[in-house]
Design a protein around this motif. Sequence first.
Motif, PDB file in Angstrom:
ATOM      1  N   ALA A  92      42.256  53.919 -57.893  1.00 33.29           N
ATOM      2  CA  ALA A  92      42.518  54.533 -56.586  1.00 33.29           C
ATOM      3  C   ALA A  92      41.195  54.997 -55.993  1.00 33.29           C
ATOM      4  O   ALA A  92      40.230  55.247 -56.727  1.00 33.29           O
ATOM      5  CB  ALA A  92      43.482  55.709 -56.721  1.00 33.29           C
ATOM      6  N   PRO A  93      41.120  55.147 -54.660  1.00 36.12           N
ATOM      7  CA  PRO A  93      39.891  55.636 -54.017  1.00 36.12           C
ATOM      8  C   PRO A  93      39.592  57.091 -54.379  1.00 36.12           C
ATOM      9  O   PRO A  93      40.440  57.798 -54.935  1.00 36.12           O
ATOM     10  CB  PRO A  93      40.199  55.485 -52.517  1.00 36.12           C
ATOM     11  N   GLU A  94      38.407  57.535 -54.007  1.00 38.39           N
ATOM     12  CA  GLU A  94      37.968  58.890 -54.336  1.00 38.39           C
ATOM     13  C   GLU A  94      38.825  59.956 -53.668  1.00 38.39           C
ATOM     14  O   GLU A  94      39.046  61.025 -54.228  1.00 38.39           O
ATOM     15  CB  GLU A  94      36.506  59.075 -53.904  1.00 38.39           C
ATOM     16  N   LEU A  95      39.312  59.668 -52.445  1.00 41.56           N
ATOM     17  CA  LEU A  95      40.071  60.665 -51.696  1.00 41.56           C
ATOM     18  C   LEU A  95      41.439  60.133 -51.284  1.00 41.56           C
ATOM     19  O   LEU A  95      41.877  60.257 -50.136  1.00 41.56           O
ATOM     20  CB  LEU A  95      39.279  61.118 -50.469  1.00 41.56           C
ATOM     21  N   ILE A 243      45.286  67.819 -49.562  1.00 42.66           N
ATOM     22  CA  ILE A 243      43.837  67.786 -49.338  1.00 42.66           C
ATOM     23  C   ILE A 243      43.423  66.490 -48.670  1.00 42.66           C
ATOM     24  O   ILE A 243      42.652  66.476 -47.703  1.00 42.66           O
ATOM     25  CB  ILE A 243      43.088  67.958 -50.676  1.00 42.66           C
ATOM     26  N   TYR A 244      43.973  65.381 -49.134  1.00 45.66           N
ATOM     27  CA  TYR A 244      43.574  64.070 -48.612  1.00 45.66           C
ATOM     28  C   TYR A 244      44.178  63.793 -47.243  1.00 45.66           C
ATOM     29  O   TYR A 244      43.652  62.979 -46.484  1.00 45.66           O
ATOM     30  CB  TYR A 244      43.977  62.962 -49.583  1.00 45.66           C
ATOM     31  N   LYS A 261      39.227  69.041 -54.109  1.00 44.82           N
ATOM     32  CA  LYS A 261      39.824  68.162 -55.118  1.00 44.82           C
ATOM     33  C   LYS A 261      39.400  68.593 -56.517  1.00 44.82           C
ATOM     34  O   LYS A 261      40.217  68.687 -57.438  1.00 44.82           O
ATOM     35  CB  LYS A 261      39.395  66.722 -54.854  1.00 44.82           C
ATOM     36  N   SER A 262      38.103  68.864 -56.683  1.00 50.78           N
ATOM     37  CA  SER A 262      37.576  69.271 -57.978  1.00 50.78           C
ATOM     38  C   SER A 262      38.237  70.564 -58.453  1.00 50.78           C
ATOM     39  O   SER A 262      38.587  70.698 -59.640  1.00 50.78           O
ATOM     40  CB  SER A 262      36.064  69.450 -57.891  1.00 50.78           C
ATOM     41  N   ASN A 293      42.860  61.818 -62.877  1.00 47.70           N
ATOM     42  CA  ASN A 293      42.130  61.569 -61.636  1.00 47.70           C
ATOM     43  C   ASN A 293      43.112  60.981 -60.633  1.00 47.70           C
ATOM     44  O   ASN A 293      44.331  60.947 -60.889  1.00 47.70           O
ATOM     45  CB  ASN A 293      40.917  60.657 -61.880  1.00 47.70           C
ATOM     46  N   ASN A 294      42.622  60.511 -59.501  1.00 48.46           N
ATOM     47  CA  ASN A 294      43.528  59.976 -58.484  1.00 48.46           C
ATOM     48  C   ASN A 294      44.357  58.815 -59.001  1.00 48.46           C
ATOM     49  O   ASN A 294      45.535  58.667 -58.659  1.00 48.46           O
ATOM     50  CB  ASN A 294      42.726  59.531 -57.257  1.00 48.46           C
TER      51      ASN A 294
END
Length: 350
Positions: A92-95, A243-244, A261-262, A293-294
Motif C-alpha cells: 500500500a502507499p505511504e499515506l 488522517i489520510y 500516522k507515526s 503498516n498500511n
Amino acid sequence: MAAIAALGLSGCTGIGYYWQSVSGHLQMMNAARPVSDWLADAQTPEQLKTRLALSQRIRSFAASELNLPDNASYRRYADLQRRAVVWNVVAAPELSLTLKTWCFPVAGCVGYRGYFAEAEARAEAARLQATGLEVGVFGVPAYSTLGWLNWAGGDPLLNTFIAYPEGELARLIIHELAHQVVYAQDDTMFNESFATAVERLGSQRWLATQASPAARAEYAAFDGRRQQFQALVRATRHRLDAIYDLNWAPAPARAAQVAMKSIAISDFKQQYEQLKAAWSGFAGYDPWVAQANNAAFGAQAAYDELVPGFEALFKREGGDWRRFYDAVKRLASLPKEERHQALETRNTDK
C-alpha cells in the motif's frame, strides 16, 4: 489473522510467477492422500489420526448443517513439511490503506500476490518496497481454489492447520468452503467478509452442538483475545483513514500527516502491549504487530469490514442458510459499490 483465500493460480504476470503458482499447487495436490488412508496407516501418529477424524466430523457438519458444498475438498491430507502453504505479499502507499492489486484471468483482481516459496515472496516485497510502497509478507495456512479443482481431488487438509484448536479448525474449514458458495470477481473485501461471517456463525453452531465443554472454554479464551485485538486494529485503521482523508496539500502538510500516522501506529503498539499484559503474556499476534503498516491494516480490512452487514443479512433471512446464500448471490450480481452499500445499510438497520 485469518487466512487470505483464492490464490491466483491462473495469473499471467510473467512465466516465472505462473510456473511457481502451478508447480507449487501441483506439488501440494500430489502430496495429498485420502484421510481414510492416513487413518488406516499404522505409521500415522495417533494424535494426527485424532485430528483427521475430527476434521471429517467438521466437514460433514458443514455440509449437513450449514449447507456448504459436499464435495472432494478437505477429504484428503498432505504434510508439506513447512509452516505455511503460501506466503502472500501485500502493498500500500505511504499515506493510504488502499492495497495494490494484481489481476488474474480467472480469480479477477485481488489485493495480494501469493508465493509457494517464502524467499520469492520476500524478494517481491523488497522490489515493491524499493518503489516507495509499504509492504507485508504473511504466511497463509490455507487457500481456496473456489471449487474449480474438485474434479482433481479438491482442496486438501494440511499440516499447516490440522493441529489448530477445535474451534479454530472448524472456523478455517468453514471459511474456505464458504468461498465455494459465492465469489465476486475483483472484490476481495466482499468475498473475505462473507467467508468470515459464515465461519463465525458456523463455528458458533459447531461449538454449541458438537464440541466438548473443554473445547468451548478453549475457544472462548482464544476468541476473546482475538476480538479485543481486532477491535484495536479496527480503531487504528479508522484513525489512519481519517488522517489520510484530510487531503492536505503535498508540501509541509504531508509531513504533518506522516507524523500523525507515526503517532497512531506507536499508540497501537503501546495498546497492544497493554492487551498482552492482560492476557498473561500471550504473544500470538506479535508477528503481525511487528510489521504493522498500511499494507497490514489494509489487508485486514478485507476480513472484517463488511462482516456485520452479512451477519445482519443472515438474521434477516431467518437464520436459514439456503436463503442467506441466495441473498448473498444476488448481492454478488450487483455492481461493487452497490453491493457494499447494501451491506452497510443492512448493518445500520438491523
